[in-house]
Scaffold this motif. Structure first.
Motif, PDB file in Angstrom:
ATOM      1  N   TYR A 157       0.812  -1.214   0.000  1.00 13.93           N
ATOM      2  CA  TYR A 157       0.000   0.000   0.000  1.00 13.93           C
ATOM      3  C   TYR A 157       0.851   1.271   0.000  1.00 13.93           C
ATOM      4  CZ  TYR A 157      -3.024  -3.719   1.614  1.00 13.93           C
ATOM      5  OH  TYR A 157      -3.662  -4.926   1.743  1.00 13.93           O
ATOM      6  N   LEU A 158       1.891   1.267  -0.807  1.00 14.80           N
ATOM      7  CA  LEU A 158       2.719   2.462  -0.946  1.00 14.80           C
ATOM      8  C   LEU A 158       1.907   3.586  -1.563  1.00 14.80           C
ATOM      9  CD1 LEU A 158       5.458   3.965  -0.980  1.00 14.80           C
ATOM     10  CD2 LEU A 158       5.855   2.946  -3.232  1.00 14.80           C
ATOM     11  N   GLN A 159       1.900   4.758  -0.917  1.00 20.41           N
ATOM     12  CA  GLN A 159       1.243   5.937  -1.451  1.00 20.41           C
ATOM     13  C   GLN A 159       2.186   7.126  -1.326  1.00 20.41           C
ATOM     14  OE1 GLN A 159      -3.434   4.726  -0.651  1.00 20.41           O
ATOM     15  NE2 GLN A 159      -2.531   6.305   0.632  1.00 20.41           N
ATOM     16  N   TRP A 160       2.279   7.915  -2.411  1.00 16.85           N
ATOM     17  CA  TRP A 160       3.147   9.079  -2.445  1.00 16.85           C
ATOM     18  C   TRP A 160       2.287  10.338  -2.489  1.00 16.85           C
ATOM     19  CZ3 TRP A 160       7.718   7.964  -6.316  1.00 16.85           C
ATOM     20  CH2 TRP A 160       8.506   6.932  -5.786  1.00 16.85           C
ATOM     21  N   TYR A 161       2.716  11.325  -1.709  1.00 18.66           N
ATOM     22  CA  TYR A 161       2.021  12.607  -1.643  1.00 18.66           C
ATOM     23  C   TYR A 161       3.038  13.720  -1.902  1.00 18.66           C
ATOM     24  CZ  TYR A 161      -0.416   9.246   1.378  1.00 18.66           C
ATOM     25  OH  TYR A 161      -0.980   8.105   1.906  1.00 18.66           O
ATOM     26  N   PRO A 162       3.398  13.958  -3.163  1.00 19.14           N
ATOM     27  CA  PRO A 162       4.404  14.988  -3.448  1.00 19.14           C
ATOM     28  C   PRO A 162       3.848  16.381  -3.190  1.00 19.14           C
ATOM     29  CG  PRO A 162       3.455  14.148  -5.486  1.00 19.14           C
ATOM     30  CD  PRO A 162       2.905  13.293  -4.387  1.00 19.14           C
ATOM     31  N   ASN A 163       4.729  17.281  -2.779  1.00 18.91           N
ATOM     32  CA  ASN A 163       4.357  18.687  -2.662  1.00 18.91           C
ATOM     33  C   ASN A 163       4.071  19.200  -4.079  1.00 18.91           C
ATOM     34  OD1 ASN A 163       4.293  21.501  -2.459  1.00 18.91           O
ATOM     35  ND2 ASN A 163       5.882  21.571  -0.884  1.00 18.91           N
ATOM     36  N   PRO A 164       2.824  19.556  -4.390  1.00 20.43           N
ATOM     37  CA  PRO A 164       2.483  19.919  -5.782  1.00 20.43           C
ATOM     38  C   PRO A 164       3.177  21.179  -6.267  1.00 20.43           C
ATOM     39  CG  PRO A 164       0.664  20.421  -4.298  1.00 20.43           C
ATOM     40  CD  PRO A 164       1.664  19.654  -3.496  1.00 20.43           C
ATOM     41  N   ASP A 165       3.702  21.985  -5.344  1.00 20.55           N
ATOM     42  CA  ASP A 165       4.451  23.174  -5.750  1.00 20.55           C
ATOM     43  C   ASP A 165       5.890  22.844  -6.149  1.00 20.55           C
ATOM     44  OD1 ASP A 165       2.261  24.748  -5.307  1.00 20.55           O
ATOM     45  OD2 ASP A 165       2.907  25.456  -3.326  1.00 20.55           O
ATOM     46  N   ARG A 166       6.333  21.615  -5.811  1.00 23.05           N
ATOM     47  CA  ARG A 166       7.746  21.287  -5.999  1.00 23.05           C
ATOM     48  C   ARG A 166       7.990  20.126  -6.963  1.00 23.05           C
ATOM     49  NH1 ARG A 166      11.034  22.842  -1.958  1.00 23.05           N
ATOM     50  NH2 ARG A 166      12.613  22.388  -3.559  1.00 23.05           N
ATOM     51  N   LEU A 167       7.121  19.112  -6.936  1.00 24.46           N
ATOM     52  CA  LEU A 167       7.367  17.901  -7.717  1.00 24.46           C
ATOM     53  C   LEU A 167       6.165  17.543  -8.575  1.00 24.46           C
ATOM     54  CD1 LEU A 167       8.927  15.508  -5.021  1.00 24.46           C
ATOM     55  CD2 LEU A 167      10.149  16.961  -6.639  1.00 24.46           C
ATOM     56  N   ARG A 168       6.459  16.884  -9.707  1.00 29.71           N
ATOM     57  CA  ARG A 168       5.395  16.291 -10.503  1.00 29.71           C
ATOM     58  C   ARG A 168       5.891  14.959 -11.059  1.00 29.71           C
ATOM     59  NH1 ARG A 168       5.186  20.368 -15.754  1.00 29.71           N
ATOM     60  NH2 ARG A 168       7.163  19.734 -16.719  1.00 29.71           N
ATOM     61  N   LEU A 169       4.971  14.022 -11.208  1.00 30.04           N
ATOM     62  CA  LEU A 169       5.295  12.684 -11.688  1.00 30.04           C
ATOM     63  C   LEU A 169       5.688  12.722 -13.160  1.00 30.04           C
ATOM     64  CD1 LEU A 169       5.216   9.621 -10.911  1.00 30.04           C
ATOM     65  CD2 LEU A 169       2.882   9.607 -11.819  1.00 30.04           C
ATOM     66  N   VAL A 170       6.678  11.918 -13.500  1.00 34.09           N
ATOM     67  CA  VAL A 170       7.061  11.735 -14.888  1.00 34.09           C
ATOM     68  C   VAL A 170       6.375  10.466 -15.387  1.00 34.09           C
ATOM     69  CG1 VAL A 170       8.974  11.441 -16.513  1.00 34.09           C
ATOM     70  CG2 VAL A 170       9.297  12.803 -14.436  1.00 34.09           C
ATOM     71  N   PRO A 171       5.253  10.581 -16.095  1.00 36.48           N
ATOM     72  CA  PRO A 171       4.452   9.391 -16.435  1.00 36.48           C
ATOM     73  C   PRO A 171       5.223   8.325 -17.195  1.00 36.48           C
ATOM     74  CG  PRO A 171       3.222  11.405 -16.890  1.00 36.48           C
ATOM     75  CD  PRO A 171       4.627  11.821 -16.588  1.00 36.48           C
ATOM     76  N   GLU A 172       6.077   8.740 -18.141  1.00 35.69           N
ATOM     77  CA  GLU A 172       6.780   7.752 -18.947  1.00 35.69           C
ATOM     78  C   GLU A 172       7.818   6.970 -18.142  1.00 35.69           C
ATOM     79  OE1 GLU A 172       8.567  11.872 -19.885  1.00 35.69           O
ATOM     80  OE2 GLU A 172       6.597  10.968 -19.551  1.00 35.69           O
TER      81      GLU A 172
END
Length: 492
Positions: A344-359
């Motif tokens: 059940y790994l869940q990530w909560y990035p700071n939206p002002d700092r990080l964004r997921l790289v989908p590829e």
């Protein structure tokens, strides 16, 4: 793992059980065959002292799976972070700092293992470590000795490749990918659900949070970053960082299995009872050519209840790991949650700092969930984690004091995670919460038979730091030092 997959495989339970037992015997025999006495040290007295303690601990079968001992150097232990560094390029000063990290890991393991000996045998850990520190100074300065050590440094992954071969993993993988994706969507739909009902209980950290300026000053000190670039803090500094970011817990239920506590050994099994504690440690991650600190909090529950006899996921002990990644300005880059099974790994990035790289994700399913950017001040820096009853799933992450709920909080204390490596056994001795393979005895789940082809050792069982495989699809470890670089990019 990021999620659980409800997958139906042929009922070959007996075969898998026998295969697992055989694998354990092979691993034990391999360990015995590969044992090497310590490399001679700078003095005969130190060499003899380390040979004696090393021999006695191995004869007693007292092992510890946190980190990997460097063969021939029983006072040095590495982890994925230390192995990730290019050792051949280090100068003597950097070698010294790298060795100091490995030495600190080795000392933690030594003290925990000695505590578990039935008889102390006259071993003095302070003298042993004094010998080790002097030897480390010589290792750092002597290029010939350093080059002899480098090939011995390794850290195995948490997956058993032979199980994937026997389990025909390539054929199972598409089914896993689909089912895990389905459950991932269900968990994402659950997120954002508050559990602040009339029966909910609130748990709050006991230490007072230091002022934000003090926290920034800790990370701003030049000495907080060594020559290898690793964040390194004095014990009091680390305590203040941990106190500042320690989370609140909001538990949906008040059943005994929803009350966090402390592991203890009783009647031949591990149980969890009051007082409420968070077991803490410091990990590190690389982000854009810099090493950053990660604050880790581990909470334990007595069990995950089984609603029926065929439930795949219930069993003895359950828990939650919460991790906070800070940058050099003391701002939060990322929050993460995972259960001590690696599930059940869940990530909560700071939206002002990080964004997921989908590829970058491929078919390694990711639970990346939205949160509001946290303000960096003492009143709103703490997260409140909303946990579902029974499953202990994280259903929401909120910031600021939850005092508006009107609930009286139960305070929890923070203890070093190393305490779990030598706990009182109720009979005057000590035992580790963890087995030599990194698992917690008696916490196996029925799902291990269905997910055996993934190569994960006993999926669903609780496990020690450094053994959290977090993906059924591909390979991923919770303590991988390149996770941020692998999956995220900075927000422009």
């Amino acid at each position: 793992m990021a999620a659980r997959a409800m997958i139906r495989f042929p009922p070959v339970v007996a075969l898998l059980r026998n295969a697992t037992a055989l694998a354990f015997v092979v691993l034990v025999l391999a360990g015995c065959a590969s044992y090497r006495p310590p490399v001679p040290m700078f003095s005969a007295g130190c060499t003899t002292a380390w040979e004696d303690v090393d021999r006695q601990l191995h004869r007693a079968g007292i092992e510890d799976a946190q980190g990997t001992e460097i063969p021939g150097y029983p006072y040095l232990r590495v982890n994925r972070t230390l192995v990730d560094i290019d050792l051949k390029s280090l100068d003597p000063g950097q070698r010294q700092d790298w060795l100091n990290h490995a030495l600190a890991n080795g000392e933690s393991a030594l003290r925990a293992r000695l505590k578990r000996l039935e008889s102390p045998h006259g071993f003095d850990p302070a003298r042993l470590m004094q010998c080790a520190r002097q030897q480390v100074e010589k290792l750092a300065a002597d290029s010939r000795q350093w080059q002899a050590l480098v090939p011995e440094v390794h850290q195995p992954d948490a997956y058993l490749d032979w199980q994937r071969v026997v389990g025909v993993y390539p054929l199972v993988r598409p089914i896993l990918s689909y089912q895990v994706g389905q459950l991932e969507e269900e968990q994402a739909g659950l997120f954002g659900t508050s559990v602040d009902g009339p029966d909910a209980r609130l748990y709050a950290p006991a230490p007072l949070a230091p002022a934000p300026a003090k926290v920034r000053a800790i990370l701003d000190r030049e000495q907080a970053w060594d020559d290898v670039g690793m964040p390194s803090f004095e014990p009091e500094e680390l305590s203040q960082l941990l106190a500042y970011h320690a989370p609140y817990l909001m538990l949906a239920g008040s059943k005994p299995y929803d009350i966090p506590g402390s592991p203890y050994w009783s009647n031949g099994q591990w149980q969890v009872r009051p007082p409420v504690r968070a077991y803490t440690l410091l990990s590190r991650v690389r982000w854009q050519h810099q090493w950053l600190p990660q604050l880790v909090y581990v909470f334990w529950f007595d069990r995950r209840p089984r609603p029926h006899a065929l439930d795949l996921y219930g069993g003895r002990l359950d828990g939650l790991i919460w991790r906070v990644t800070l940058d050099r300005n003391a701002e939060v880059l990322m929050y993460e949650s995972v259960h001590p099974c690696g599930c059940y790994l869940q990530w909560y990035p700071n939206p002002d700092r990080l964004r997921l790289v989908p590829e970058a994700v491929g078919d390694e399913i990711m639970s990346v969930l939205p949160i509001e950017p946290p303000a960096n001040d003492a009143t709103t820096a703490r997260a409140t984690l909303h946990l579902q009853s029974g499953t202990h799933y994280v259903t929401d992450v909120r910031f600021g004091s939850p005092s508006a709920s009107g609930k009286v909080a139960t305070r929890y204390q923070m203890l070093d995670y190393d305490r779990l490596r030598a706990l009182p056994d109720g009979q005057g001795g000590h035992r580790s919460l963890f087995l030599p393979n990194g698992l917690v005895a008696g916490t196996d789940r029925l799902e291990r038979f269905l997910l055996w082809p993934t190569g994960v050792l006993s999926p669903g069982a609780m496990r020690q730091w450094g053994h959290h495989a977090t993906a059924f699809i591909g390979k991923r470890h919770f303590d991988d030092p390149d996770l941020l670089n692998r999956y995220f990019e900075p927000v422009p």
